[in-house]
Design a protein around this motif. Sequence first.
Motif, PDB file in Angstrom:
ATOM      1  N   UNK A   1      79.060  -6.546   7.000  1.00 32.69           N
ATOM      2  CA  UNK A   1      79.589  -5.696   5.955  1.00 32.69           C
ATOM      3  C   UNK A   1      81.086  -5.923   5.755  1.00 32.69           C
ATOM      4  N   UNK A   2      81.790  -6.368   6.790  1.00 31.28           N
ATOM      5  CA  UNK A   2      83.229  -6.573   6.653  1.00 31.28           C
ATOM      6  C   UNK A   2      83.559  -7.721   5.708  1.00 31.28           C
ATOM      7  N   UNK A   3      82.826  -8.813   5.806  1.00 30.93           N
ATOM      8  CA  UNK A   3      83.097  -9.973   4.948  1.00 30.93           C
ATOM      9  C   UNK A   3      82.801  -9.641   3.492  1.00 30.93           C
ATOM     10  N   UNK A 107      80.464   2.080   3.954  1.00 33.18           N
ATOM     11  CA  UNK A 107      80.946   2.717   5.188  1.00 33.18           C
ATOM     12  C   UNK A 107      79.779   3.170   6.055  1.00 33.18           C
ATOM     13  N   UNK A 108      78.654   3.482   5.425  1.00 32.90           N
ATOM     14  CA  UNK A 108      77.460   3.832   6.186  1.00 32.90           C
ATOM     15  C   UNK A 108      76.953   2.681   7.021  1.00 32.90           C
ATOM     16  N   UNK A 109      77.118   1.465   6.516  1.00 35.07           N
ATOM     17  CA  UNK A 109      76.677   0.310   7.297  1.00 35.07           C
ATOM     18  C   UNK A 109      77.545   0.139   8.540  1.00 35.07           C
ATOM     19  N   UNK A 110      78.829   0.470   8.421  1.00 37.42           N
ATOM     20  CA  UNK A 110      79.700   0.398   9.598  1.00 37.42           C
ATOM     21  C   UNK A 110      79.246   1.441  10.622  1.00 37.42           C
ATOM     22  N   UNK A 111      78.949   2.633  10.156  1.00 34.51           N
ATOM     23  CA  UNK A 111      78.493   3.694  11.064  1.00 34.51           C
ATOM     24  C   UNK A 111      77.182   3.308  11.750  1.00 34.51           C
ATOM     25  N   UNK A 112      76.284   2.688  11.000  1.00 38.98           N
ATOM     26  CA  UNK A 112      74.967   2.328  11.555  1.00 38.98           C
ATOM     27  C   UNK A 112      75.027   1.135  12.503  1.00 38.98           C
ATOM     28  N   UNK A 113      76.020   0.278  12.349  1.00 46.97           N
ATOM     29  CA  UNK A 113      76.071  -0.943  13.163  1.00 46.97           C
ATOM     30  C   UNK A 113      77.065  -0.846  14.321  1.00 46.97           C
ATOM     31  N   UNK A 115      78.561   1.623  17.765  1.00 46.54           N
ATOM     32  CA  UNK A 115      78.196   2.663  18.722  1.00 46.54           C
ATOM     33  C   UNK A 115      79.353   3.648  18.826  1.00 46.54           C
ATOM     34  N   UNK A 116      79.140   4.738  19.531  1.00 46.97           N
ATOM     35  CA  UNK A 116      80.200   5.728  19.713  1.00 46.97           C
ATOM     36  C   UNK A 116      81.437   5.085  20.354  1.00 46.97           C
ATOM     37  N   UNK A 117      81.201   4.126  21.253  1.00 46.23           N
ATOM     38  CA  UNK A 117      82.308   3.504  21.975  1.00 46.23           C
ATOM     39  C   UNK A 117      83.134   2.555  21.087  1.00 46.23           C
ATOM     40  N   UNK A 118      82.511   1.883  20.132  1.00 48.11           N
ATOM     41  CA  UNK A 118      83.267   0.907  19.336  1.00 48.11           C
ATOM     42  C   UNK A 118      83.396   1.300  17.861  1.00 48.11           C
ATOM     43  N   UNK A 119      83.050   2.534  17.527  1.00 48.49           N
ATOM     44  CA  UNK A 119      83.106   2.975  16.121  1.00 48.49           C
ATOM     45  C   UNK A 119      84.527   2.940  15.566  1.00 48.49           C
ATOM     46  N   UNK A 171      72.072 -13.063   4.958  1.00 48.91           N
ATOM     47  CA  UNK A 171      72.417 -12.675   6.329  1.00 48.91           C
ATOM     48  C   UNK A 171      72.218 -11.205   6.678  1.00 48.91           C
ATOM     49  N   UNK A 172      72.222 -10.327   5.705  1.00 49.35           N
ATOM     50  CA  UNK A 172      72.196  -8.897   6.009  1.00 49.35           C
ATOM     51  C   UNK A 172      70.781  -8.424   6.321  1.00 49.35           C
ATOM     52  N   UNK A 173      70.636  -7.781   7.439  1.00 50.95           N
ATOM     53  CA  UNK A 173      69.359  -7.202   7.847  1.00 50.95           C
ATOM     54  C   UNK A 173      69.479  -5.679   7.751  1.00 50.95           C
ATOM     55  N   UNK A 174      68.400  -5.020   7.373  1.00 44.09           N
ATOM     56  CA  UNK A 174      68.407  -3.555   7.304  1.00 44.09           C
ATOM     57  C   UNK A 174      68.646  -2.963   8.682  1.00 44.09           C
ATOM     58  N   UNK A 175      69.424  -1.908   8.705  1.00 46.31           N
ATOM     59  CA  UNK A 175      69.693  -1.222   9.970  1.00 46.31           C
ATOM     60  C   UNK A 175      69.032   0.139   9.960  1.00 46.31           C
TER      61      UNK A 175
END
Length: 175
Positions: A1-3, A107-113, A115-119, A171-175
């Motif tokens: 999602x970043x690219x 932004x939802x894709x960032x949240x879904x991909x 974890x709490x530790x690396x969000x 490249x994008x897979x559903x999360x």
Amino acid sequence: SNIVELFERSAYYAVFIAITLYLTRVVGYNDIWAAWIGGIFSAGLYFLPTFTGAYADKIGFRKSIILAFSLLTLGYFTLGALPYKQTVLPALVILMFGGSFIKSIITGTVAKTTTQENRARGYSIFYGMVNVGSFLGKTFAYPLRIEWGLESINFYSACMTFIALVVVAVFYKNV
């Protein structure tokens, strides 16, 4: 999602920085109408995500992103290829819907991909890409406008969103 966000922001800011020039010098609107159209376009991008986000939840992230980049590519290409009063407003509406899908789901894709530790790191990288894309879009817009005219900015943006569409489709897979 970043690219893909980098490509989308580069496309958006390239057009946005010159939209009133395009509307006055190429399409033929006066300054007041160009400002109104630009303002309504911007407002629509921030008003529509409530509705497009609900629809995106229904059809899923991947389909939504593909729809968004398809709409954006079509809208930007239309602005470049058909710079007439009859086609510019529909193209801008298409761009408003495409852009509002991106705003509501990326932004939802960032949240879904993440974890709490690396969000926090994930969002920092994401917003870094937003800023880099913004910088690149504005930076490329000026030489494109000077060398090839205002319409070329729209073709640049169509290319950026088409590349993003291909990246998502491959490249994008559903999360």
